[in-house]
Design a protein around this motif. Sequence first.
Motif, PDB file in Angstrom:
ATOM      1  N   HIS A  43       8.211   7.830  10.238  1.00 51.80           N
ATOM      2  CA  HIS A  43       7.723   6.589   9.576  1.00 51.80           C
ATOM      3  C   HIS A  43       7.571   7.002   8.107  1.00 51.80           C
ATOM      4  O   HIS A  43       6.724   7.645   7.891  1.00 51.80           O
ATOM      5  N   SER A  44       8.171   6.138   7.426  1.00 55.93           N
ATOM      6  CA  SER A  44       8.096   6.137   5.877  1.00 55.93           C
ATOM      7  C   SER A  44       6.839   5.569   5.436  1.00 55.93           C
ATOM      8  O   SER A  44       6.631   4.407   5.794  1.00 55.93           O
ATOM      9  N   GLU A  45       5.976   6.156   4.758  1.00 58.62           N
ATOM     10  CA  GLU A  45       4.798   5.571   4.100  1.00 58.62           C
ATOM     11  C   GLU A  45       5.106   4.317   3.603  1.00 58.62           C
ATOM     12  O   GLU A  45       6.292   3.955   2.812  1.00 58.62           O
ATOM     13  N   CYS A  46       4.286   3.502   3.730  1.00 63.85           N
ATOM     14  CA  CYS A  46       4.113   1.989   2.984  1.00 63.85           C
ATOM     15  C   CYS A  46       3.053   1.475   2.765  1.00 63.85           C
ATOM     16  O   CYS A  46       1.920   1.131   3.471  1.00 63.85           O
ATOM     17  N   PHE A  47       2.594   1.696   1.495  1.00 63.56           N
ATOM     18  CA  PHE A  47       1.270   1.319   1.142  1.00 63.56           C
ATOM     19  C   PHE A  47       0.864  -0.292   1.292  1.00 63.56           C
ATOM     20  O   PHE A  47      -0.219  -0.579   1.840  1.00 63.56           O
ATOM     21  N   LEU A  64      -1.356  -0.067   4.825  1.00 65.51           N
ATOM     22  CA  LEU A  64      -2.932  -0.043   4.392  1.00 65.51           C
ATOM     23  C   LEU A  64      -3.115  -1.808   4.152  1.00 65.51           C
ATOM     24  O   LEU A  64      -4.250  -2.019   4.382  1.00 65.51           O
ATOM     25  N   LEU A  65      -2.356  -2.231   3.381  1.00 62.14           N
ATOM     26  CA  LEU A  65      -2.741  -3.619   3.024  1.00 62.14           C
ATOM     27  C   LEU A  65      -2.464  -4.752   3.964  1.00 62.14           C
ATOM     28  O   LEU A  65      -3.057  -5.991   4.110  1.00 62.14           O
ATOM     29  N   LEU A  96       3.695   1.037  12.591  1.00 56.98           N
ATOM     30  CA  LEU A  96       2.983   2.344  12.690  1.00 56.98           C
ATOM     31  C   LEU A  96       1.996   2.305  13.745  1.00 56.98           C
ATOM     32  O   LEU A  96       1.790   3.384  14.356  1.00 56.98           O
ATOM     33  N   ARG A  97       1.085   1.061  13.786  1.00 58.32           N
ATOM     34  CA  ARG A  97      -0.018   1.018  14.746  1.00 58.32           C
ATOM     35  C   ARG A  97       0.689   0.908  16.068  1.00 58.32           C
ATOM     36  O   ARG A  97       0.168   1.780  16.972  1.00 58.32           O
ATOM     37  N   GLY A  98       1.693   0.465  16.412  1.00 54.68           N
ATOM     38  CA  GLY A  98       2.324   0.015  17.505  1.00 54.68           C
ATOM     39  C   GLY A  98       2.825   1.459  18.214  1.00 54.68           C
ATOM     40  O   GLY A  98       2.676   1.809  19.282  1.00 54.68           O
ATOM     41  N   ALA A  99       3.422   2.415  17.360  1.00 56.04           N
ATOM     42  CA  ALA A  99       3.899   3.631  17.602  1.00 56.04           C
ATOM     43  C   ALA A  99       2.807   4.555  18.249  1.00 56.04           C
ATOM     44  O   ALA A  99       3.074   5.213  18.961  1.00 56.04           O
ATOM     45  N   ILE A 100       1.648   4.615  17.343  1.00 55.60           N
ATOM     46  CA  ILE A 100       0.686   5.373  17.736  1.00 55.60           C
ATOM     47  C   ILE A 100      -0.102   4.911  19.122  1.00 55.60           C
ATOM     48  O   ILE A 100      -0.289   5.594  19.885  1.00 55.60           O
TER      49      ILE A 100
END
Length: 371
Positions: free
Chosen positions: A226-230, A234-235, A246-250
């Motif tokens: 996962h490449s960071e995506c501010f 975050l927003l 991101l949240r779905g992967a976790i």
Amino acid sequence: MRAVHRAVSDLRRGTPVLLDGNGECLVLAAAETVGARGLSDLSGIAVGPAVLLLSLPRAAALLARPVAATAASSVTAEDVPVALRLSPALLAPDSLRRLADPVAEQMLPESPQVVPSPGFAQALSPAAIALAKIGRLLPALVAAPASAAAAARLGLLSVSVADVLAYPLSAAASLTRVAEARVPLAEAPEARIVAFRAADGGIEHLAILVGKPEASGSVAPLCRIHSECFTGDLLGSLRCDCGPQLRGAIARMAAEPSGGVLLYLAQEGRGIGLVNKLRAYTLQDTGLDTLDANRAIGYGADERDFRVAATMLEALGFPRVRVLTNNPDKLAGLAACGIGVEGRVSHLFAANGVNDGYLATKKARFGHLMG
């Protein structure tokens, strides 16, 4: 690596640097950051006329159509830079910034002179553009032939072409674990974060270990790159699907008996950096899609380096993985670096009414498996 890192820092501050190709040298300054002092230093040691070096996609977006066609016909690859000869009127900080930035008001000469190989060694110009990209700067550089002795008199930093071109591999290969802690997450109470840092001391990459993937036994653990995506992570930006991914992967890994490993890489905007991603967003609002907006800035469609992910997986003891992705390039990138890819797990999320075009572009132009 230290010389490259210092050269990038100088370019970001507006200070010129010397690029040395076995004795043939260019003095360089980043068009978006250089000020009057930097241009004075550059002019003081130049032994030839200054030009603006641009990557070809950026040149095609910047220059008038006939000129861009001329430039394109004289080179054989997308990443070969094109040089625009600068008149004295354009050799000023404000003018250079407007020339470099595709979002700003453009200031083109009435008859721009494109010089694909303006007396510079062919090997030097691509390395110059690569140095700007390492710094997440616009790949637009004022460049002129110079001597190493003159640069030394001004105290300018010198970096070799070989070191610049070797930097991505060196940075990935030198990643080491520097910190680790248990960090309970909303979607995965049993989670740990391991931080990795390269030998140049640059920005860290993170591995989020959910559960105990090291105890997966004969089954390859689930892995997400996962490449960071501010903006998305975050927003909660609606322009992309990064936050849900991101949240779905976790959450998906937390549901696995042995968990999984999520590699959170400092490669914002497919490797172009946050500032350039915001510039790309502005261009997208004028009608360009994700791919064309990146190219208009001067970057490739995807600038990420998956050697970083492979090095992290090896250090964590995961030579085989099942990859949670829709992007076949991630599978190919890991496999090319010697990681055993034992399957792909689909990772789809519904469009939200704002990112519909973004998702369609992923499928049509990036080849993502969205079915």
